[in-house]
Scaffold this motif. Structure first.
Motif, PDB file in Angstrom:
ATOM      1  N   ARG A  37       0.825  -1.220   0.000  1.00  7.80           N
ATOM      2  CA  ARG A  37       0.000   0.000   0.000  1.00  7.80           C
ATOM      3  C   ARG A  37       0.853   1.260   0.000  1.00  7.80           C
ATOM      4  O   ARG A  37       0.493   2.261  -0.625  1.00  7.80           O
ATOM      5  CB  ARG A  37      -0.904   0.020   1.237  1.00  7.80           C
ATOM      6  N   ALA A  38       1.951   1.234   0.727  1.00 14.70           N
ATOM      7  CA  ALA A  38       2.789   2.422   0.870  1.00 14.70           C
ATOM      8  C   ALA A  38       3.851   2.528  -0.218  1.00 14.70           C
ATOM      9  O   ALA A  38       4.618   3.500  -0.229  1.00 14.70           O
ATOM     10  CB  ALA A  38       3.466   2.403   2.248  1.00 14.70           C
ATOM     11  N   GLY A  39       3.891   1.581  -1.114  1.00 17.88           N
ATOM     12  CA  GLY A  39       4.954   1.548  -2.118  1.00 17.88           C
ATOM     13  C   GLY A  39       4.604   2.244  -3.404  1.00 17.88           C
ATOM     14  O   GLY A  39       3.625   3.001  -3.511  1.00 17.88           O
ATOM     15  N   ARG A  40       5.393   1.974  -4.416  1.00 16.19           N
ATOM     16  CA  ARG A  40       5.210   2.555  -5.747  1.00 16.19           C
ATOM     17  C   ARG A  40       4.189   1.746  -6.541  1.00 16.19           C
ATOM     18  O   ARG A  40       4.022   0.554  -6.311  1.00 16.19           O
ATOM     19  CB  ARG A  40       6.562   2.552  -6.479  1.00 16.19           C
ATOM     20  N   VAL A  41       3.491   2.412  -7.454  1.00 15.48           N
ATOM     21  CA  VAL A  41       2.565   1.687  -8.320  1.00 15.48           C
ATOM     22  C   VAL A  41       3.326   0.579  -9.038  1.00 15.48           C
ATOM     23  O   VAL A  41       4.500   0.723  -9.375  1.00 15.48           O
ATOM     24  CB  VAL A  41       1.875   2.622  -9.329  1.00 15.48           C
ATOM     25  N   MET A  42       2.616  -0.520  -9.291  1.00 16.27           N
ATOM     26  CA  MET A  42       3.265  -1.704  -9.853  1.00 16.27           C
ATOM     27  C   MET A  42       2.911  -1.947 -11.305  1.00 16.27           C
ATOM     28  O   MET A  42       3.550  -2.764 -11.971  1.00 16.27           O
ATOM     29  CB  MET A  42       2.880  -2.938  -9.031  1.00 16.27           C
ATOM     30  N   SER A  43       1.881  -1.279 -11.805  1.00 18.68           N
ATOM     31  CA  SER A  43       1.415  -1.616 -13.146  1.00 18.68           C
ATOM     32  C   SER A  43       0.412  -0.574 -13.615  1.00 18.68           C
ATOM     33  O   SER A  43       0.012   0.322 -12.870  1.00 18.68           O
ATOM     34  CB  SER A  43       0.734  -2.992 -13.143  1.00 18.68           C
ATOM     35  N   THR A  44       0.023  -0.712 -14.862  1.00 20.10           N
ATOM     36  CA  THR A  44      -1.226  -0.148 -15.352  1.00 20.10           C
ATOM     37  C   THR A  44      -2.131  -1.339 -15.609  1.00 20.10           C
ATOM     38  O   THR A  44      -1.656  -2.435 -15.908  1.00 20.10           O
ATOM     39  CB  THR A  44      -1.022   0.635 -16.656  1.00 20.10           C
ATOM     40  N   GLN A  45      -3.412  -1.169 -15.482  1.00 24.75           N
ATOM     41  CA  GLN A  45      -4.305  -2.317 -15.643  1.00 24.75           C
ATOM     42  C   GLN A  45      -5.729  -1.828 -15.891  1.00 24.75           C
ATOM     43  O   GLN A  45      -6.178  -0.858 -15.303  1.00 24.75           O
ATOM     44  CB  GLN A  45      -4.296  -3.219 -14.411  1.00 24.75           C
ATOM     45  N   ALA A  46      -6.382  -2.484 -16.820  1.00 29.32           N
ATOM     46  CA  ALA A  46      -7.818  -2.309 -17.029  1.00 29.32           C
ATOM     47  C   ALA A  46      -8.379  -3.699 -17.252  1.00 29.32           C
ATOM     48  O   ALA A  46      -8.058  -4.349 -18.243  1.00 29.32           O
ATOM     49  CB  ALA A  46      -8.110  -1.409 -18.229  1.00 29.32           C
ATOM     50  N   LEU A  47      -9.170  -4.171 -16.311  1.00 29.43           N
ATOM     51  CA  LEU A  47      -9.776  -5.498 -16.455  1.00 29.43           C
ATOM     52  C   LEU A  47     -11.094  -5.363 -17.204  1.00 29.43           C
ATOM     53  O   LEU A  47     -11.971  -4.598 -16.802  1.00 29.43           O
ATOM     54  CB  LEU A  47     -10.012  -6.145 -15.090  1.00 29.43           C
ATOM     55  N   PHE A  48     -11.200  -6.129 -18.289  1.00 33.44           N
ATOM     56  CA  PHE A  48     -12.418  -6.117 -19.086  1.00 33.44           C
ATOM     57  C   PHE A  48     -13.408  -7.143 -18.537  1.00 33.44           C
ATOM     58  O   PHE A  48     -13.155  -7.803 -17.533  1.00 33.44           O
ATOM     59  CB  PHE A  48     -12.057  -6.335 -20.556  1.00 33.44           C
ATOM     60  N   HIS A  49     -14.552  -7.244 -19.202  1.00 33.63           N
ATOM     61  CA  HIS A  49     -15.709  -7.937 -18.644  1.00 33.63           C
ATOM     62  C   HIS A  49     -15.407  -9.377 -18.214  1.00 33.63           C
ATOM     63  O   HIS A  49     -15.781  -9.793 -17.108  1.00 33.63           O
ATOM     64  CB  HIS A  49     -16.850  -7.922 -19.662  1.00 33.63           C
ATOM     65  N   THR A  50     -14.728 -10.150 -19.055  1.00 37.86           N
ATOM     66  CA  THR A  50     -14.493 -11.562 -18.733  1.00 37.86           C
ATOM     67  C   THR A  50     -13.621 -11.708 -17.496  1.00 37.86           C
ATOM     68  O   THR A  50     -13.917 -12.522 -16.603  1.00 37.86           O
ATOM     69  CB  THR A  50     -13.854 -12.292 -19.927  1.00 37.86           C
ATOM     70  N   ALA A  51     -12.548 -10.932 -17.412  1.00 37.01           N
ATOM     71  CA  ALA A  51     -11.663 -11.002 -16.249  1.00 37.01           C
ATOM     72  C   ALA A  51     -12.399 -10.557 -14.987  1.00 37.01           C
ATOM     73  O   ALA A  51     -12.241 -11.168 -13.914  1.00 37.01           O
ATOM     74  CB  ALA A  51     -10.423 -10.152 -16.477  1.00 37.01           C
ATOM     75  N   LEU A  52     -13.202  -9.511 -15.093  1.00 37.22           N
ATOM     76  CA  LEU A  52     -13.973  -9.060 -13.937  1.00 37.22           C
ATOM     77  C   LEU A  52     -14.972 -10.130 -13.495  1.00 37.22           C
ATOM     78  O   LEU A  52     -15.231 -10.292 -12.298  1.00 37.22           O
ATOM     79  CB  LEU A  52     -14.709  -7.761 -14.270  1.00 37.22           C
ATOM     80  N   ARG A  53     -15.524 -10.862 -14.455  1.00 36.68           N
ATOM     81  CA  ARG A  53     -16.472 -11.923 -14.103  1.00 36.68           C
ATOM     82  C   ARG A  53     -15.795 -13.005 -13.265  1.00 36.68           C
ATOM     83  O   ARG A  53     -16.398 -13.551 -12.328  1.00 36.68           O
ATOM     84  CB  ARG A  53     -17.075 -12.530 -15.363  1.00 36.68           C
ATOM     85  N   HIS A  54     -14.539 -13.310 -13.573  1.00 38.94           N
ATOM     86  CA  HIS A  54     -13.823 -14.304 -12.774  1.00 38.94           C
ATOM     87  C   HIS A  54     -13.677 -13.823 -11.327  1.00 38.94           C
ATOM     88  O   HIS A  54     -13.798 -14.619 -10.383  1.00 38.94           O
ATOM     89  CB  HIS A  54     -12.445 -14.587 -13.376  1.00 38.94           C
ATOM     90  N   GLU A  55     -13.417 -12.536 -11.135  1.00 37.99           N
ATOM     91  CA  GLU A  55     -13.336 -12.001  -9.775  1.00 37.99           C
ATOM     92  C   GLU A  55     -14.703 -12.053  -9.090  1.00 37.99           C
ATOM     93  O   GLU A  55     -14.801 -12.394  -7.903  1.00 37.99           O
ATOM     94  CB  GLU A  55     -12.816 -10.567  -9.805  1.00 37.99           C
ATOM     95  N   ARG A  56     -15.765 -11.724  -9.843  1.00 37.09           N
ATOM     96  CA  ARG A  56     -17.115 -11.767  -9.262  1.00 37.09           C
ATOM     97  C   ARG A  56     -17.489 -13.192  -8.861  1.00 37.09           C
ATOM     98  O   ARG A  56     -18.121 -13.401  -7.826  1.00 37.09           O
ATOM     99  CB  ARG A  56     -18.128 -11.211 -10.261  1.00 37.09           C
ATOM    100  N   ASP A  57     -17.108 -14.159  -9.692  1.00 42.09           N
ATOM    101  CA  ASP A  57     -17.437 -15.549  -9.394  1.00 42.09           C
ATOM    102  C   ASP A  57     -16.858 -15.985  -8.049  1.00 42.09           C
ATOM    103  O   ASP A  57     -17.451 -16.828  -7.349  1.00 42.09           O
ATOM    104  CB  ASP A  57     -16.920 -16.477 -10.499  1.00 42.09           C
ATOM    105  N   LEU A  58     -15.701 -15.425  -7.701  1.00 48.06           N
ATOM    106  CA  LEU A  58     -15.042 -15.765  -6.442  1.00 48.06           C
ATOM    107  C   LEU A  58     -15.394 -14.787  -5.325  1.00 48.06           C
ATOM    108  O   LEU A  58     -14.847 -14.880  -4.226  1.00 48.06           O
ATOM    109  CB  LEU A  58     -13.520 -15.800  -6.637  1.00 48.06           C
ATOM    110  N   LYS A  59     -16.284 -13.823  -5.639  1.00 47.68           N
ATOM    111  CA  LYS A  59     -16.689 -12.786  -4.676  1.00 47.68           C
ATOM    112  C   LYS A  59     -15.474 -11.997  -4.176  1.00 47.68           C
ATOM    113  O   LYS A  59     -15.370 -11.655  -2.977  1.00 47.68           O
ATOM    114  CB  LYS A  59     -17.461 -13.403  -3.512  1.00 47.68           C
ATOM    115  N   LEU A  60     -14.583 -11.684  -5.119  1.00 42.26           N
ATOM    116  CA  LEU A  60     -13.384 -10.903  -4.812  1.00 42.26           C
ATOM    117  C   LEU A  60     -13.447  -9.499  -5.399  1.00 42.26           C
ATOM    118  O   LEU A  60     -12.447  -8.777  -5.395  1.00 42.26           O
ATOM    119  CB  LEU A  60     -12.137 -11.620  -5.361  1.00 42.26           C
TER     120      LEU A  60
END
Length: 418
Positions: A39-62
């Motif tokens: 949390r206190a460190g430097r950004v690690m990436s750029t990222q934009a999760l599209f619908h399919t990837a977000l669905r995988h997170e939703r499926d796991l309730k994350l």
């Protein structure tokens, strides 16, 4: 229940660890940093999760940050006209916006990874804060049913041999420089909606602008991808965050003035809000042998590392984790032998890894005439823009019309009537 060790706590490693944990597996996760350090460190990436990837997170309730994170409802592509220094639309050879069928989102990995690490520990997972070495894995491989490497950096990556047949590049194809900022204004000539904007400046590189959720709330990412040796390949040795942002804005003013016009009040979100570097795209052999003869399976960036130009890194990691999770659950109590490992990777590679790698590597090279024609046609034909934009969610769709000139010609004829 079976015991599984995962070395690496990024998108793929943590998603897989939390998914296995929810199914009752005894999971040990190795991270080289604590949640607070991330949390206190430097950004690690750029990222934009599209619908399919977000669905995988939703499926796991994350999907803990789905409500506060800004929705990305469209994706735009601009191609700068040669020697254009004017912010007006006449100096953009191509400019269009395609709606996304499902909203995308970007969450700073300092927020997500730290939050997921805390969740894993709170749910009883064994979290080891230690930068894993080959020697560590060699020892632990005797104690666990399966060892997975989900780290894209460090000595563990060297366990996996480069696959030359799938890795056309041996050097970095872009220099990378990202700034997380507050104060970016809306595009005056476009709809006031959340959108990713990809601007291509021939011979120079690309600028990607996207909204995100960071440690201080809603923000935007300004991300330069510079052709090596070109004018945007200018961030090596720039350590001061303020200097990094000033250089970013100066390059925007010179090469993408229409984007610079809304960035005049941009300020860094925090002192850790910049990132620069470069790496070669590579595909590695997914199975590695440890000194004692034990086998480990690579996950996500450990075995397939694409340039971030097409925004596929976190998406591919999420899809890889989802594929591996399903494969592990289906396998039951059978041994995780080499045949299973290679079959599991193939389940990810064929529908996701291969088309994503092909598309990203194609976009890194100078675009051929038929691709330029395709992008230009999208400006006047919304269905073409819509299809290209949604290819960011499912790159396998590009196989039908993007690469072969005859396929492109047939597709455009079906859309334009010519």
């Amino acid at each position: 229940m079976r015991k599984i060790l995962i070395a690496g706590a990024g998108q793929s490693g943590l998603q897989l660890a939390l998914g296995l944990q929810a199914q009752g597996y005894e999971v040990t996760l190795m991270s080289h940093r604590t949640a607070d350090e991330i949390r206190a460190g430097r950004v690690m990436s750029t990222q934009a999760l599209f619908h399919t990837a977000l669905r995988h997170e939703r499926d796991l309730k994350l999907n803990f940050w789905e409500s506060p994170a800004p929705d990305i409802e469209a994706l735009g592509v601009t191609v700068a006209a040669p020697d254009s220094h004017d912010p007006g639309p006449a100096h953009r050879a191509v400019d269009w916006l395609g709606p996304l069928d499902g909203a995308a989102q970007s969450v700073d990995q300092r927020v997500k990874i730290a939050g997921w690490l805390d969740t894993f520990a709170q749910r009883g997972g064994q979290l080891v804060i230690h930068g894993a070495t080959v020697g560590d894995l060699d020892y632990f491989s005797r104690l666990y049913d399966l060892v997975l490497v989900a780290s894209g950096k460090g000595e563990l990556v060297d366990l996996f041999d480069r696959d030359p047949a799938r890795s056309p590049y041996t050097r970095p194809q872009r220099s990378l420089a990202a700034s997380y900022v507050h104060g970016l204004g809306p595009r005056p000539d476009g709809p006031d909606t959340g959108q990713v904007r990809l601007t291509m400046v021939p011979g120079v590189g690309e600028l990607i602008v996207m909204p995100t959720l960071t440690t201080s709330g809603r923000a935007d990412i300004l991300f330069w991808e510079g052709v090596p040796g070109g004018p945007v390949d200018a961030f090596r040795g720039v350590a001061d965050p303020a200097e990094h942002l000033a250089l970013t804005l100066s390059l925007m003013e010179r090469h993408t003035p229409w984007e610079y016009a809304r960035a005049t009040k941009a300020e860094l979100t925090d002192s850790g809000g910049t990132l620069a570097g470069r790496y070669p795209p590579v595909v590695r052999n997914p199975v590695a042998m440890l000194p004692s003869g034990g086998l480990v399976l690579g996950v996500g960036d450990a075995v397939v590392t694409n340039d971030p130009l097409t925004g596929q890194g976190a998406n591919s990691a999420a899809k890889c984790a989802a594929t591996y999770l399903a494969s592990i659950l289906e396998h039951g109590d059978k041994p995780f032998d080499e045949a299973w490992m290679r079959t599991t990777f193939a389940r990810y590679w064929e529908p996701v890894g291969r088309p994503t790698t092909r598309w990203t590597n194609t976009m890194l090279a100078p675009l051929p005439a038929h691709t330029i024609s395709l992008l230009a046609t999208a400006a006047d034909h919304p269905e073409v823009a819509h299809r290209i934009a949604n290819g960011f969610d499912d790159p396998s769709d590009f196989e039908d019309y993007f690469y072969d000139p005859e396929d492109t010609e047939r597709y455009l004829a079906s859309q334009t009537g010519f």
